[in-house]
Design a protein around this motif. Structure first.
Motif, mmCIF file in Angstrom:
data_model
loop_
_atom_site.group_PDB
_atom_site.id
_atom_site.type_symbol
_atom_site.label_atom_id
_atom_site.label_comp_id
_atom_site.label_asym_id
_atom_site.label_seq_id
_atom_site.Cartn_x
_atom_site.Cartn_y
_atom_site.Cartn_z
ATOM 1 N N ALA A 46 0.834 -1.204 0.000
ATOM 2 C CA ALA A 46 0.000 0.000 0.000
ATOM 3 C C ALA A 46 0.869 1.254 0.000
ATOM 4 C CB ALA A 46 -0.933 0.005 1.207
ATOM 5 N N VAL A 47 1.995 1.224 0.700
ATOM 6 C CA VAL A 47 2.909 2.370 0.714
ATOM 7 C C VAL A 47 3.381 2.672 -0.703
ATOM 8 C CG1 VAL A 47 5.167 3.205 1.504
ATOM 9 C CG2 VAL A 47 3.655 2.016 3.095
ATOM 10 N N ALA A 48 3.761 1.625 -1.427
ATOM 11 C CA ALA A 48 4.238 1.808 -2.808
ATOM 12 C C ALA A 48 3.105 2.239 -3.725
ATOM 13 C CB ALA A 48 4.862 0.505 -3.307
ATOM 14 N N GLU A 49 1.965 1.568 -3.637
ATOM 15 C CA GLU A 49 0.847 1.858 -4.529
ATOM 16 C C GLU A 49 0.303 3.270 -4.333
ATOM 17 O OE1 GLU A 49 -3.706 0.331 -5.000
ATOM 18 O OE2 GLU A 49 -2.168 -1.208 -4.702
ATOM 19 N N LEU A 50 0.229 3.712 -3.078
ATOM 20 C CA LEU A 50 -0.328 5.038 -2.782
ATOM 21 C C LEU A 50 0.737 6.133 -2.773
ATOM 22 C CD1 LEU A 50 -2.738 3.966 0.100
ATOM 23 C CD2 LEU A 50 -3.363 4.576 -2.249
ATOM 24 N N GLU A 51 2.002 5.734 -2.986
ATOM 25 C CA GLU A 51 3.127 6.683 -2.978
ATOM 26 C C GLU A 51 3.128 7.489 -1.682
ATOM 27 O OE1 GLU A 51 2.809 8.912 -6.616
ATOM 28 O OE2 GLU A 51 3.069 7.131 -7.848
ATOM 29 N N LEU A 52 3.132 6.747 -0.563
ATOM 30 C CA LEU A 52 3.077 7.376 0.754
ATOM 31 C C LEU A 52 4.471 7.805 1.189
ATOM 32 C CD1 LEU A 52 0.581 4.927 2.497
ATOM 33 C CD2 LEU A 52 0.098 7.179 1.502
ATOM 34 N N THR A 53 4.757 9.061 0.970
ATOM 35 C CA THR A 53 6.016 9.658 1.391
ATOM 36 C C THR A 53 5.698 10.886 2.227
ATOM 37 O OG1 THR A 53 6.113 10.994 -0.612
ATOM 38 C CG2 THR A 53 7.270 8.869 -0.660
ATOM 39 N N PRO A 54 6.615 11.293 3.107
ATOM 40 C CA PRO A 54 6.347 12.484 3.912
ATOM 41 C C PRO A 54 5.967 13.676 3.029
ATOM 42 C CG PRO A 54 8.249 11.336 4.778
ATOM 43 C CD PRO A 54 7.877 10.654 3.484
#
Length: 166
Positions: free
Chosen positions: A140-148
């Motif tokens: 999910a982090v990769a798919e949603l591009e969850l970066t600060p």
């Protein structure tokens, strides 16, 4: 008597807990009761919950959010008066666009931090209106591009909340 700074040791070994914050006792009770109904943000962090204090009217809890923003969260509990509202980070779903469907509690947030948390990833969300922790999968982090700094929508089902008197 056992004195420890390790919350896991305390939860596993103790029959009764006394949690100190700033040198003062802030909560006492059986480990299961403390974990289920934390009374301060510090205790909530120790047991891994998001915790807010608010005013309940029926199945709605009004919370004074960040920056003076008011947030209303729906619950399944019918309560009145001053309450605590708690939920697990695993109960928070994240989206890039506003979700449709059943979640009644939806708010905009900014990703403040992304940290490894066992086999999950803990995403720290910052408001306004509401800051929270959300646990998601590495995929999910990769798919949603969850970066600060990324902007996301957070969703929480009413059935995932716990409400109890303050």
């Amino acid at each position: 008597v056992l004195v420890t700074h390790d919350p896991l040791d305390a939860m596993v070994l103790a029959d009764r807990l006394v949690v100190l914050e700033g040198g003062r006792p802030v909560q006492r009770g059986r480990p299961a009761d403390v974990a289920r109904r934390p009374r301060t943000e510090y205790v909530a962090r120790l047991v891994g919950l998001n915790l807010y204090r608010g005013q309940a009217d029926g199945r709605t809890v009004r919370i004074e959010g960040e920056g003076g923003a008011r947030v209303e969260l729906d619950t399944v509990d019918h309560v009145q008066g001053e309450v605590f509202l708690a939920f697990e980070p695993t109960a928070v779903a994240l989206y890039r666009s506003r979700p449709e469907g059943s979640p009644r509690n939806v708010w905009r947030a900014r990703v403040a931090a992304v940290e490894r948390h066992g086999d999950r990833v803990r995403v720290r969300l910052q408001g306004p209106p509401l800051s929270a922790a959300a646990d998601v999968t590495p995929a999910a982090v990769a798919e949603l591009e969850l970066t600060p700094g990324a902007r996301v929508w957070a969703a929480l089902k009413a059935t995932e909340t716990r409400v109890y008197p303050a």
